[in-house]
Design a protein around this motif. Structure first.
Motif, PDB file in Angstrom:
ATOM      1  N   PRO A 114      53.234  20.845  30.524  1.00  0.00           N
ATOM      2  CA  PRO A 114      52.255  20.318  29.569  1.00  0.00           C
ATOM      3  C   PRO A 114      51.170  19.499  30.260  1.00  0.00           C
ATOM      4  CG  PRO A 114      54.208  18.951  29.530  1.00  0.00           C
ATOM      5  CD  PRO A 114      54.472  20.048  30.527  1.00  0.00           C
ATOM      6  N   VAL A 115      49.990  19.523  29.688  1.00  0.00           N
ATOM      7  CA  VAL A 115      48.876  18.684  30.141  1.00  0.00           C
ATOM      8  C   VAL A 115      48.293  17.995  28.922  1.00  0.00           C
ATOM      9  CG1 VAL A 115      46.544  18.676  31.092  1.00  0.00           C
ATOM     10  CG2 VAL A 115      48.288  20.101  32.139  1.00  0.00           C
ATOM     11  N   LEU A 116      48.202  16.673  28.954  1.00  0.00           N
ATOM     12  CA  LEU A 116      47.529  15.912  27.918  1.00  0.00           C
ATOM     13  C   LEU A 116      46.107  15.622  28.371  1.00  0.00           C
ATOM     14  CD1 LEU A 116      50.350  13.387  26.926  1.00  0.00           C
ATOM     15  CD2 LEU A 116      49.606  15.408  25.647  1.00  0.00           C
ATOM     16  N   VAL A 117      45.142  16.011  27.568  1.00  0.00           N
ATOM     17  CA  VAL A 117      43.742  15.835  27.924  1.00  0.00           C
ATOM     18  C   VAL A 117      42.906  15.904  26.649  1.00  0.00           C
ATOM     19  CG1 VAL A 117      43.440  18.322  28.353  1.00  0.00           C
ATOM     20  CG2 VAL A 117      41.858  16.694  29.392  1.00  0.00           C
ATOM     21  N   ASP A 118      41.879  15.081  26.580  1.00  0.00           N
ATOM     22  CA  ASP A 118      40.958  15.139  25.443  1.00  0.00           C
ATOM     23  C   ASP A 118      39.982  16.280  25.707  1.00  0.00           C
ATOM     24  OD1 ASP A 118      39.414  14.727  23.241  1.00  0.00           O
ATOM     25  OD2 ASP A 118      38.634  12.780  23.866  1.00  0.00           O
TER      26      ASP A 118
END
Length: 434
Positions: A114-118
């Motif tokens: 997973p990657v959290l990014v706006d």
């Protein structure tokens, strides 16, 4: 001879400090000019510039009370939040829990990264996920955050969103960086080509849209002059030497008779922030203190302007982090701290502020091998460090802001003439301009 060496050392120190003073003045003028032009402090390029100024302020030997410096620092300190004391540096994390956030409770996939990014610049954290589906197809999908910065809520999975197509061969790491310094997030996958040969690949998806309307071009394989020296799998990009561009981290795998050894290495960016080049060899970073790491990632966990380390240790089969107690470009990593025992799970974390409290939380995709069939699910580790509440914050620029942070009245005292005051929340959104 000793006297001569002492004088030479002092002269060298003075010359170096003078260069730092000049550099600080240039950067502050650039920062103030861009703020006056309406550039938002939360933008990627602005955050990079603010980080450089912070690092110089910590090391330069200069009297910041002098009128010259007070004038340059006043605007930057207010509009850019430049010198404000924010969060404690020790980073306690809560116990791992089921993620929630309206994500599916069980994933019908292999382990994902997973990657959290706006990704759409709307002020909250979206999630990208790479995994092998039930048909052994390698997929990149989007879970858009349709909630808020403080109450994340993820929409249903979108496979193939934003022009992203399946990655070739096996899954691995997934990470983002503004590799071309154009103000939007580009996407990378570090994978292993297992089609007959064990060849490492860096898959690059350039964001040809913009920060609010991302769109990804077709994949490029091993761009920017990459020439891997062996079995080196890319794991992350981070500006580890604080020179303004992204460096590439890899895990080198040495296959032995009955086991394998893993070493984290870095390929320094010999190009620029706009035109990267990774044509040089990989080296073992000296500031890793001789400790072997696997699957290294970097994030500013304690919000102090430098890169802290997250990593999965294959030998210990556990996830750890190490806080950077040095400064940007002068790294000093503290001893490892255990996050959780991961078993056979690969250890790539999504790092982002999911609850709007100003610190970095962690998201993992976990495989439970104790069930039949195996169960895959999202797990969440909340960063429970609390913001520092101080009665008064003193600033080198001659500003006084109190209390900081605050939920009520904020008082600003200064002898300087203020042209404008801009107030931002912890997510960088403009609340007030006056």
């Amino acid at each position: 001879m000793q006297y001569y060496l002492l004088i030479t050392t002092q002269l060298m120190k003075t010359t170096l400090n003078q260069r730092k003073e000049r550099r600080l003045a240039i950067l502050l003028k650039r920062l103030n000019r861009q703020l006056r032009q309406g550039r938002k402090p939360q933008g990627l390029s602005m955050q990079r510039l603010i980080g450089k100024v912070k690092a110089l302020i910590q090391t330069v030997d200069v009297n910041l009370q002098q009128p010259r410096w007070k004038k340059m620092l006043a605007t930057a300190a207010l509009a850019g939040g430049l010198l404000m004391s924010g969060n404690v540096q020790a980073q306690p994390f809560a116990e791992m829990t089921n993620a929630g956030f309206d994500l599916p409770a069980v994933l019908n996939t292999d382990l994902g990264a997973p990657v959290l990014v706006d990704i759409d610049a709307d002020g909250d954290q979206d999630m990208l996920l790479q995994y092998s589906d039930s048909n052994d197809e390698n997929v990149i999908s989007l879970f858009e955050n349709v909630g808020t910065a403080s109450q994340a809520s993820f929409a249903a999975e979108e496979i193939g969103a934003l022009g992203l197509v399946n990655t070739p061969e096996s899954t691995g790491s997934l990470f983002t960086a503004d590799i071309d310094n154009d103000g939007d997030w580009d996407l990378f996958a570090g994978i292993l080509d297992s089609d007959g040969y064990l060849d490492p690949l860096l898959v690059y998806y350039e964001n040809t849209g913009d920060a609010e309307n991302p769109a990804f071009a077709p994949a490029q394989i091993n761009p920017f002059g990459l020439n891997f020296q062996g079995l080196e799998i890319p794991t992350d990009l981070a500006d580890i030497d604080n020179d303004g561009d992204e460096d590439l981290f890899v895990v080198e795998i040495e296959i032995l008779d009955t086991t394998a050894e893993y070493r984290s290495k870095v390929i320094l960016n010999s190009g620029t922030a706009e035109a990267p080049s990774f044509s040089g060899p990989s080296t073992e970073p000296a500031d890793f203190s001789g400790e072997d790491h696997s699957l290294v990632q970097f994030a500013d966990l304690d919000q102090d302007g430098d890169q802290d380390m997250l990593f999965y240790d294959y030998d210990a089969m556990s996830m750890y982090y190490r806080v950077n107690e040095g400064s940007a470009g002068a790294n000093e990593f503290a001893d490892r701290v255990l996050l959780f025992e991961a078993g056979d799970d690969s250890g790539f974390a999504g790092v982002g502020d999911l609850d709007g409290d100003g610190d970095q939380d962690l998201m993992y995709s976990i495989t439970d091998t104790s069930t039949d069939p195996e169960t895959n699910y999202f797990s969440y580790i909340e960063n429970i460090a609390t913001p520092v509440s101080v009665e008064e914050a003193m600033f080198a620029s001659g500003l006084e802001i109190l209390p900081n942070p605050t939920e009520g009245i904020l008082r600003i005292e200064t002898d300087e003439l203020l042209n404008e005051i801009q107030l931002f929340d912890l997510q960088g959104r403009l609340l007030l301009a006056q």
